[in-house]
Design a protein around this motif. Structure first.
Motif, short mmCIF file in Angstrom:
data_model
loop_
_atom_site.label_atom_id
_atom_site.label_comp_id
_atom_site.label_asym_id
_atom_site.label_seq_id
_atom_site.Cartn_x
_atom_site.Cartn_y
_atom_site.Cartn_z
N VAL A 197 0.86 -1.18 0.00
CA VAL A 197 0.00 0.00 0.00
C VAL A 197 0.89 1.22 0.00
O VAL A 197 1.81 1.34 0.83
CB VAL A 197 -0.93 0.04 1.23
CG1 VAL A 197 -1.75 1.33 1.24
CG2 VAL A 197 -1.86 -1.18 1.24
N VAL A 198 0.65 2.14 -0.94
CA VAL A 198 1.45 3.36 -1.05
C VAL A 198 0.58 4.58 -0.80
O VAL A 198 -0.65 4.53 -0.93
CB VAL A 198 2.13 3.47 -2.43
CG1 VAL A 198 3.08 2.30 -2.65
CG2 VAL A 198 1.09 3.52 -3.55
N ARG A 199 1.22 5.68 -0.44
CA ARG A 199 0.50 6.91 -0.11
C ARG A 199 -0.12 7.55 -1.35
O ARG A 199 0.33 7.35 -2.48
CB ARG A 199 1.44 7.91 0.56
CG ARG A 199 2.02 7.40 1.87
CD ARG A 199 2.82 8.48 2.58
NE ARG A 199 3.53 7.93 3.72
CZ ARG A 199 2.98 7.70 4.90
NH1 ARG A 199 1.70 7.98 5.09
NH2 ARG A 199 3.69 7.20 5.89
N ALA A 200 -1.15 8.37 -1.10
CA ALA A 200 -1.82 9.08 -2.18
C ALA A 200 -0.87 10.06 -2.86
O ALA A 200 -0.91 10.27 -4.07
CB ALA A 200 -3.03 9.83 -1.64
N VAL A 211 2.97 2.63 2.92
CA VAL A 211 2.18 2.52 4.14
C VAL A 211 2.26 1.10 4.69
O VAL A 211 2.41 0.88 5.89
CB VAL A 211 0.71 2.90 3.86
CG1 VAL A 211 -0.14 2.76 5.12
CG2 VAL A 211 0.62 4.32 3.32
N VAL A 212 2.15 0.13 3.79
CA VAL A 212 2.27 -1.29 4.14
C VAL A 212 3.09 -1.97 3.05
O VAL A 212 2.86 -1.73 1.86
CB VAL A 212 0.89 -1.98 4.23
CG1 VAL A 212 1.06 -3.47 4.53
CG2 VAL A 212 0.02 -1.31 5.29
N ASP A 213 4.05 -2.79 3.45
CA ASP A 213 4.83 -3.56 2.49
C ASP A 213 5.19 -4.89 3.16
O ASP A 213 6.24 -5.02 3.79
CB ASP A 213 6.10 -2.80 2.09
CG ASP A 213 6.83 -3.46 0.92
OD1 ASP A 213 6.35 -4.51 0.44
OD2 ASP A 213 7.87 -2.93 0.49
N LEU A 214 4.32 -5.87 3.02
CA LEU A 214 4.46 -7.16 3.70
C LEU A 214 4.50 -8.30 2.70
O LEU A 214 3.76 -8.30 1.71
CB LEU A 214 3.30 -7.38 4.67
CG LEU A 214 3.13 -6.37 5.81
CD1 LEU A 214 1.85 -6.65 6.58
CD2 LEU A 214 4.34 -6.41 6.73
N ARG A 215 5.36 -9.28 3.00
CA ARG A 215 5.48 -10.43 2.10
C ARG A 215 5.64 -11.72 2.88
O ARG A 215 6.35 -11.77 3.87
CB ARG A 215 6.68 -10.24 1.16
CG ARG A 215 6.53 -9.01 0.28
CD ARG A 215 7.59 -8.90 -0.78
NE ARG A 215 7.37 -7.69 -1.57
CZ ARG A 215 8.03 -7.40 -2.68
NH1 ARG A 215 8.96 -8.24 -3.13
NH2 ARG A 215 7.77 -6.30 -3.35
N VAL A 216 4.96 -12.73 2.42
CA VAL A 216 5.12 -14.10 2.92
C VAL A 216 5.71 -14.88 1.76
O VAL A 216 5.03 -15.13 0.77
CB VAL A 216 3.78 -14.70 3.37
CG1 VAL A 216 3.98 -16.13 3.84
CG2 VAL A 216 3.14 -13.85 4.46
#
Length: 328
Positions: A197-200, A211-216
């Motif tokens: 998720v990136v900012r506007a 904003v969010v950068d998650l990886r499995v």
């Protein structure tokens, strides 16, 4: 002679077309389901994916604050990510960007691509030779796409989940992935997942724009693990806000944030520790001492750390109170 050269070029070009229909290291094999979307309130943009393939986020998920997000999948052309974002930056719409990328791509029939921009405009494409079940749905400020699914109800379920779920954009993206898996998901099974998720708008600092950068990367249940990670991520966001409050000497507000962090991640000793530090700084020594004692019993290194906080003014108790803490 020039006709022979032309004929040879045609043959080579034909070989190139065929070669791009199969897996190669340059074009990873990532059949999957994904979503690109924009939050109409915050303007944040996000992309999420799950696949029975190792480290799927590395090739499929792309985004840039203030610009847009891209999901490139099936027989992946990873260049579609950075090139798609560059086209958006240069004024092209998502539709124009997708069509421009595919026009120059000999493997377009086995590609799946979705691009969304900062205004919520979105366009998606599913190649005619993508492995069934395959398809996409474009809605208001989002697109869901999938290929090699167990059944063709996967992406409609994703669209419904995204539209009906409340909460942050990351929560809604994850809900879409969960809905896809509930419908059977990837016919091969599951292995990895990612959410970005990136900012506007860009802050001007790239390290602050996600904003969010998650990886499995590899898991028997990647979406379940992603749910856990997203909860931990939210907890640490409250910790970060608490730290900022401490920097501003607002220990009351810091206490509130640290409490919220603990509620989301109750087994994390560090969160408990900084909450205890904040309580001590607020003069609430009795409550702080109970927490310190429990932490020190589990890991004495936290006790060793405690007096070191005095010099940096992270712990502002009197020498007498510090002594009490260290005797716990």
């Amino acid at each position: 002679m020039k006709y022979k050269i032309f004929f040879l070029a045609v043959i080579l070009f034909g070989v190139q077309i065929n070669a791009q229909q199969v897996y190669s290291k340059k074009e990873p094999f990532a059949h999957t389901f994904s979503i690109v979307a924009r939050d109409t309130v915050t303007g944040e943009m996000g992309v999420a994916v799950q696949s029975h393939w190792f480290s799927v986020g590395n090739d499929v998920v792309w985004g840039k604050a203030g610009v847009g997000v891209v999901a490139t999948q099936a027989f992946v052309n990873p260049s579609f990510g950075p090139r798609g974002l560059s086209l958006l930056e240069n004024g092209l719409t998502p539709e124009m960007a997708v069509k421009s990328l595919l026009k120059l791509d000999d493997g377009r029939d086995v590609r799946q691509l979705a691009i969304l921009d900062a205004k919520g405009n979105v366009f998606a494409y599913t190649g005619k030779n993508c492995i069934q079940a395959a398809g996409h749905i474009v809605g208001s400020n989002f697109s869901v796409q999938a290929n090699l699914m167990e059944k063709n109800t996967v992406w409609p379920a994703m669209a419904k989940a995204f539209k009906t779920t409340k909460g942050s954009l990351a929560e809604r993206l994850l809900a879409a992935l969960e809905a896809a898996q509930s419908e059977g998901g990837d016919i091969r099974g599951k292995q990895s997942a990612a959410i970005l998720v990136v900012r506007a708008k860009s802050t001007g600092n790239s390290w602050e724009d996600n904003v969010v950068d998650l990886r499995v990367e590899d898991s028997k249940n990647p979406i379940k693990e992603m749910r856990r990670l997203l909860t931990v991520h939210e907890a640490y966001e409250f910790m970060n806000k608490g730290d900022v409050a401490v920097e501003k000497n607002d220990n009351k507000l810091a206490k509130e944030y640290y409490m919220k962090a603990q509620e989301l991640n109750p087994d994390n000793l560090e969160m408990k520790y900084w909450y205890a530090v904040t309580l001590a700084n607020n003069g609430e020594m009795d409550e702080a001492s109970k927490i310190f004692k429990a932490i020190f019993k589990i890991n004495s290194n936290w006790k060793t750390l405690t007096p070191r906080l005095i010099k940096s003014k992270l712990l502002t108790v009197s020498p007498k109170d510090l002594e009490k803490i260290l005797k716990l």
